[in-house]
Design an enzyme around this catalytic site. Structure first.
Site, PDB file in Angstrom:
ATOM      1  N   ILE A 233       0.884  -1.175   0.000  1.00 23.05           N
ATOM      2  CA  ILE A 233       0.000   0.000   0.000  1.00 23.05           C
ATOM      3  C   ILE A 233       0.915   1.216   0.000  1.00 23.05           C
ATOM      4  O   ILE A 233       1.628   1.466   0.967  1.00 23.05           O
ATOM      5  CB  ILE A 233      -0.932   0.051   1.237  1.00 23.05           C
ATOM      6  CG1 ILE A 233      -1.935  -1.117   1.202  1.00 23.05           C
ATOM      7  CG2 ILE A 233      -1.686   1.390   1.270  1.00 23.05           C
ATOM      8  CD1 ILE A 233      -2.972  -1.076   2.320  1.00 23.05           C
ATOM      9  N   ASP A 234       0.930   1.917  -1.116  1.00 23.39           N
ATOM     10  CA  ASP A 234       1.684   3.169  -1.180  1.00 23.39           C
ATOM     11  C   ASP A 234       0.700   4.283  -0.840  1.00 23.39           C
ATOM     12  O   ASP A 234      -0.418   4.304  -1.364  1.00 23.39           O
ATOM     13  CB  ASP A 234       2.246   3.355  -2.590  1.00 23.39           C
ATOM     14  CG  ASP A 234       3.060   4.629  -2.715  1.00 23.39           C
ATOM     15  OD1 ASP A 234       3.730   5.007  -1.737  1.00 23.39           O
ATOM     16  OD2 ASP A 234       3.017   5.241  -3.797  1.00 23.39           O
TER      17      ASP A 234
HETATM   18  N1  LIG Z   1      10.116  12.394   4.842  1.00 23.34           N
HETATM   19  C1  LIG Z   1       9.693  11.816   3.753  1.00 23.34           C
HETATM   20  N2  LIG Z   1       9.977  12.361   2.547  1.00 23.34           N
HETATM   21  C2  LIG Z   1       9.553  11.811   1.413  1.00 23.34           C
HETATM   22  N3  LIG Z   1       8.808  10.666   1.369  1.00 23.34           N
HETATM   23  C3  LIG Z   1       8.500  10.059   2.532  1.00 23.34           C
HETATM   24  C4  LIG Z   1       8.913  10.588   3.778  1.00 23.34           C
HETATM   25  N4  LIG Z   1       8.457   9.776   4.742  1.00 23.34           N
HETATM   26  C5  LIG Z   1       7.782   8.772   4.131  1.00 23.34           C
HETATM   27  N5  LIG Z   1       7.811   8.942   2.796  1.00 23.34           N
HETATM   28  C6  LIG Z   1       7.286   8.107   1.741  1.00 23.34           C
HETATM   29  O1  LIG Z   1       6.160   8.758   1.141  1.00 23.34           O
HETATM   30  C7  LIG Z   1       5.322   7.749   0.630  1.00 23.34           C
HETATM   31  C8  LIG Z   1       3.953   8.297   0.354  1.00 23.34           C
HETATM   32  O2  LIG Z   1       4.111   9.578  -0.141  1.00 23.34           O
HETATM   33  P1  LIG Z   1       3.237  10.178  -1.268  1.00 23.34           P
HETATM   34  O3  LIG Z   1       3.771  11.456  -1.750  1.00 23.34           O
HETATM   35  O4  LIG Z   1       3.093   9.173  -2.329  1.00 23.34           O
HETATM   36  O5  LIG Z   1       1.848  10.380  -0.592  1.00 23.34           O
HETATM   37  S1  LIG Z   1       1.493  11.434   0.495  1.00 23.34           S
HETATM   38  O6  LIG Z   1       0.618  12.375  -0.157  1.00 23.34           O
HETATM   39  O7  LIG Z   1       2.685  12.076   1.007  1.00 23.34           O
HETATM   40  O8  LIG Z   1       0.818  10.651   1.526  1.00 23.34           O
HETATM   41  C9  LIG Z   1       5.345   6.735   1.705  1.00 23.34           C
HETATM   42  O9  LIG Z   1       4.992   5.491   1.133  1.00 23.34           O
HETATM   43  P2  LIG Z   1       4.120   4.473   2.025  1.00 23.34           P
HETATM   44  O10 LIG Z   1       4.907   4.189   3.297  1.00 23.34           O
HETATM   45  O11 LIG Z   1       4.062   3.283   1.116  1.00 23.34           O
HETATM   46  O12 LIG Z   1       2.789   5.119   2.267  1.00 23.34           O
HETATM   47  C10 LIG Z   1       6.793   6.755   2.209  1.00 23.34           C
HETATM   48  O13 LIG Z   1       7.610   5.776   1.623  1.00 23.34           O
HETATM   49 MG   LIG Z   2       5.202   3.975  -0.550  1.00 22.64          MG
HETATM   50 MG   LIG Z   3       3.642   1.334   1.529  1.00 24.20          MG
END
Ligand SMILES: Nc1ncnc2c1ncn2[C@@H]1O[C@H](COP(=O)(O)OS(=O)(=O)O)[C@@H](OP(=O)(O)O)[C@H]1O
Ligand SMILES: [Mg+2]
Ligand SMILES: [Mg+2]
Ligand SMILES: [Mg+2]
Length: 352
Positions: free
Chosen positions: A145-146
């Site tokens: 789940i992203d």
């Molecule tokens: N600090 C930071 N910076 C950048 N990215 C991060 C950070 N922390 C987490 N993540 C990752 O962000 C994934 C989801 O981000 P998205 O941009 O796709 O969605 S969101 O709008 O922010 O929820 C999310 O994926 P999932 O864990 O699969 O939900 C993370 O892998």
């Molecule tokens: Mg993700």
């Molecule tokens: Mg995920």
């Protein structure tokens, strides 16, 4: 002519489709104690774990020699305090694996009636996602789940799978159960799967695998452009995007959306550009968060790079290494966004 990866594509679509059915059914039944907080403070639900178990089990049957780089691991489920969660995950994963075979699916992939797996097999399947990545050989990435935060809000999320060979993404599949099939035609309902194979184009199909439609990013002008960006301000800098936006003369507000659904929307002509700049130092982007999206955009005629214009490097391990952000857009818009990003950086430096 490049390889068609026909079996890989078929297996990947089946795995994502089954995982999407699972996650959408879980959402309606999710209860409070079915979500954990991981070491990095991010959430993980029974949906994430069981979807990774399902996809990994299918890959293991279809391609037993292929390693997997998956987001989740089963450590928290193997301890006594994880027993309730574990039981629920086993039930959900088995429900998804044993559903009737659909057109194009094969029982040799470990799916179909009577193919229940044991708890030990499913926990091991989750842990098969522990591969460290690297620049050689075949490997799959799974983000079960992203956009887990979007999933929990009942908004956008995506089930994401890719095949990487020698650091090049060759197949990408993104399932978006909550995404409208056609934003202009709400009567078409929601739930789509985006699929790309290197050299063979990008397409969108319904969650059932029907109506495959080829995708091509159209041209945009400043007056038709709007940035696609993260919902979570902690994941990418909204204020930097605003600055770039005004340098480009963009008048539309950004479209905020969780997950790689952003790449799917961009590929089918929405928004026109996806900009994801780091909010601070230290966080390294994960390969499973970008590999399927990157091939989708490239096969839809666009370009994906970091903010310096360099291609994303999927051969460095589980992460993309030092974080220079992500810029994805059609070719012409990509060039213009990169220029504006450099300008915004220079302006920020001169003010500092
Ligand atoms: N600090 C930071 N910076 C950048 N990215 C991060 C950070 N922390 C987490 N993540 C990752 O962000 C994934 C989801 O981000 P998205 O941009 O796709 O969605 S969101 O709008 O922010 O929820 C999310 O994926 P999932 O864990 O699969 O939900 C993370 O892998
Ligand atoms: Mg993700
Ligand atoms: Mg995920
Ligand atoms: Mg996560």
């Amino acid at each position: 002519m490049s390889l068609t990866f026909a079996t890989e594509k078929q297996v990947a679509v089946a795995a994502v489709r089954r995982a999407c059915l699972l996650t959408s059914s879980v959402f309606n039944k999710l209860v409070k104690n079915e979500t954990l907080t991981k070491g990095d403070k991010s959430p993980v639900t029974v949906g994430d774990y069981s979807a990774q178990a399902v996809i990994s089990t299918i890959l293991q049957h279809a391609f037993p020699a292929d390693p997997i780089v998956g987001e989740e691991d089963a450590a928290d489920l193997r301890v006594d305090s994880g027993a309730n969660l574990r039981d629920r995950i086993i039930t959900l994963a088995n429900e998804a694996l044993t559903g009737e075979l659909e057109l194009g699916e094969n029982s040799e992939w470990g799916i179909g009636p009577g193919q229940e797996k044991t708890a030990a097999e499913l926990l091991d399947a989750i842990d098969r996602g522990n591969h460290s990545g690297g620049s050689t050989g075949r490997m799959w990435t799974i983000d079960p789940i992203d956009g887990t935060k979007g999933f929990l809000r009942g908004e956008q999320y995506a089930v994401c799978l890719s095949l990487i060979v020698n650091a090049q993404v060759q197949v990408g599949v993104i399932g978006c159960p909550n995404l409208p099939v056609n934003p202009e035609k709400p009567e078409f309902g929601q739930g789509c799967i985006f699929v790309a194979v290197r050299g063979h184009g990008a397409e969108q199909m319904s969650l059932s695998g029907a109506h495959p439609t080829p995708l091509r990013i159209p041209a945009f002008t400043s007056s038709t452009l709007s940035f696609l960006e993260s919902v979570e301000a902690a994941h990418s800098s909204h204020s930097f995007n605003d600055q770039v936006s005004s340098l480009l003369g963009i008048t539309h507000s950004p479209i905020r959306m969780d997950s790689q659904a952003k790449y799917g929307c961009l590929a089918r002509g929405e928004g026109g550009a996806y900009l994801r700049m780091p909010t601070g130092v230290g966080y390294q982007e994960k390969i499973w968060d970008h590999a399927p999206g990157a091939i989708l955009i490239e096969e839809a005629g666009g370009v994906v790079s970091d903010s310096r214009g360099d291609p994303l490097n999927f051969g460095l391990g589980r992460t993309l290494g030092e974080n220079y952000g992500v810029v994805a857009a059609g070719k012409d818009v990509h060039r213009r966004v990169l220029d504006a990003v450099q300008k915004a950086r220079a302006e920020a430096k001169s003010k500092a």
